[in-house]
Design a protein around this motif. Structure first.
Motif, short mmCIF file in Angstrom:
data_model
loop_
_atom_site.label_atom_id
_atom_site.label_comp_id
_atom_site.label_asym_id
_atom_site.label_seq_id
_atom_site.Cartn_x
_atom_site.Cartn_y
_atom_site.Cartn_z
N MET A 120 -6.84 -0.88 2.41
CA MET A 120 -7.65 -0.46 1.15
C MET A 120 -8.06 0.96 1.33
N ASP A 121 -8.65 1.21 2.94
CA ASP A 121 -9.10 2.35 3.24
C ASP A 121 -7.91 3.32 3.26
N TYR A 122 -6.85 2.98 3.58
CA TYR A 122 -5.57 3.84 3.64
C TYR A 122 -5.38 4.45 2.06
N LEU A 123 -5.41 3.44 1.15
CA LEU A 123 -5.35 3.91 -0.38
C LEU A 123 -6.59 4.78 -0.71
N ILE A 124 -7.69 4.44 -0.22
CA ILE A 124 -8.99 5.35 -0.52
C ILE A 124 -8.51 6.85 0.08
N GLU A 125 -8.16 7.06 1.17
CA GLU A 125 -8.04 8.10 1.80
C GLU A 125 -6.83 8.97 1.06
N ALA A 144 0.85 -1.21 -0.04
CA ALA A 144 0.04 0.07 0.01
C ALA A 144 0.93 1.33 -0.15
N LYS A 145 2.03 1.41 0.83
CA LYS A 145 2.94 2.43 1.09
C LYS A 145 3.56 2.43 -0.40
N GLN A 146 4.03 1.45 -1.16
CA GLN A 146 4.62 1.53 -2.34
C GLN A 146 3.56 2.10 -3.47
N VAL A 147 2.31 1.83 -3.32
CA VAL A 147 1.37 2.37 -4.20
C VAL A 147 1.07 3.86 -4.15
N THR A 148 1.15 4.31 -2.93
CA THR A 148 1.23 5.72 -2.72
C THR A 148 2.29 6.47 -3.14
N ASN A 149 3.31 5.94 -3.19
CA ASN A 149 4.73 6.26 -3.60
C ASN A 149 4.82 6.29 -5.30
N GLY A 150 3.81 5.91 -5.92
CA GLY A 150 3.64 5.67 -7.30
C GLY A 150 4.29 4.59 -7.82
N ALA A 151 4.31 3.54 -7.22
CA ALA A 151 4.60 2.23 -7.84
C ALA A 151 3.61 1.87 -9.00
N PRO A 152 4.31 1.36 -10.11
CA PRO A 152 3.47 1.10 -11.18
C PRO A 152 2.54 0.02 -11.16
N ALA A 153 1.76 0.02 -10.06
CA ALA A 153 0.86 -1.17 -10.07
C ALA A 153 -0.58 -1.20 -10.60
N ASP A 154 -1.30 -1.93 -11.34
CA ASP A 154 -2.75 -1.70 -12.13
C ASP A 154 -3.94 -2.14 -11.02
#
Length: 263
Positions: free
Chosen positions: A93-98, A73-83
């Protein structure tokens, strides 16, 4: 096992998260589509099988990066190229929604799981009664109990809830071997580095090296749920198609084979 040895084992148990996933993946022709999925470590076996199945049916390469939900989740918020992102709890998931990092409209609870206590296959222990009378210190005999780190790993957080509910947390906390993800905790028991471990039932199912000696009461921890969502960006048709496939019958059959409950 000596404390320094255990720390070294835990430090090196988890492999490189994203880089190795990319390095080890076979290259595809440039005109083929590709989907990158960040998923909780407990989904490793099931998703690898589903990915291979999907690749045979479509001109799409599926790349997985498995780790603890918090790390991913932290990698996704830092721009990791996940789909796609699949978490082992609702919290991350709440963390990423926020953080507005995923498409909230695509969020769905995909799977369910249960929490179990495991021991090495050859352990003389065949059954443990999980209640406030369980003498954890005596059972461990100077060793430690393997869990995902309760500070950030969902499996460890569920374990903490369960132990607190059974009035065992105060005794257990200083005796834990905290792993970087649930599969690392499983490995500690598989390799005889810890006599007991707390993992998901699906983790115990994928190895012949451990056995389940107790199942935690479902009322002792929050429901173990796996939400899925598209990462918030210009989602490709391939990403949307694989998201739909994961929610379809073919994927459901694989998830159920590995012991997951499917919504």
């Amino acid at each position: 096992m000596k404390s320094t040895q255990l720390k070294q084992f835990l430090r090196f148990t988890t492999a490189s998260i994203f880089g190795m996933a990319l390095i080890c993946s076979p290259s595809f022709a440039a005109d083929n589509e590709q989907v990158t999925v960040f998923a909780a470590a407990s989904l490793t076996n099931a998703l690898n099988e589903i990915g291979q199945q999907y690749e045979k049916e479509h001109k799409t390469k599926v790349i997985f990066s498995f780790a603890s939900s918090s790390t991913l989740a932290k990698q996704v918020t830092n721009g990791a190229p996940a789909d796609l992102f699949i978490s082992a709890n609702q919290k991350w998931m709440d963390y990423l929604i926020e953080a507005k990092a995923v498409d909230v409209s695509s969020r769905k609870t995909l799977l369910k799981n249960t929490l179990v206590l495991i021991a090495e296959k050859d352990s003389p222990i065949t059954e443990v009664t999980l209640n406030s009378d369980w003498d954890i210190k005596a059972a461990l005999q100077g060793n430690r109990m393997a869990v995902g780190d309760p500070d950030h790993v969902p499996a460890g957080q569920y374990a903490k809830q369960a132990l607190e509910s059974l009035n065992l947390w105060k005794t257990a906390e200083p005796l834990l071997a905290r792993a970087n993800n649930v599969r690392a905790a499983l490995a500690l028991v598989e390799q005889g580095e810890a006599p007991f471990g707390i993992v998901y039932a699906t983790d115990a199912k994928v190895t012949q090296k451990v056995k389940i000696v107790a199942t935690f009461p479902a009322t002792s921890y929050s429901p173990i749920e796996y939400p899925i969502a598209l990462v918030k960006q210009e989602s490709t048709a391939s990403a949307k198609a694989f998201n739909e496939y994961l929610q379809g019958t073919s994927a459901k059959n694989v998830f159920e084979k590995y012991g997951f409950g499917v919504n």
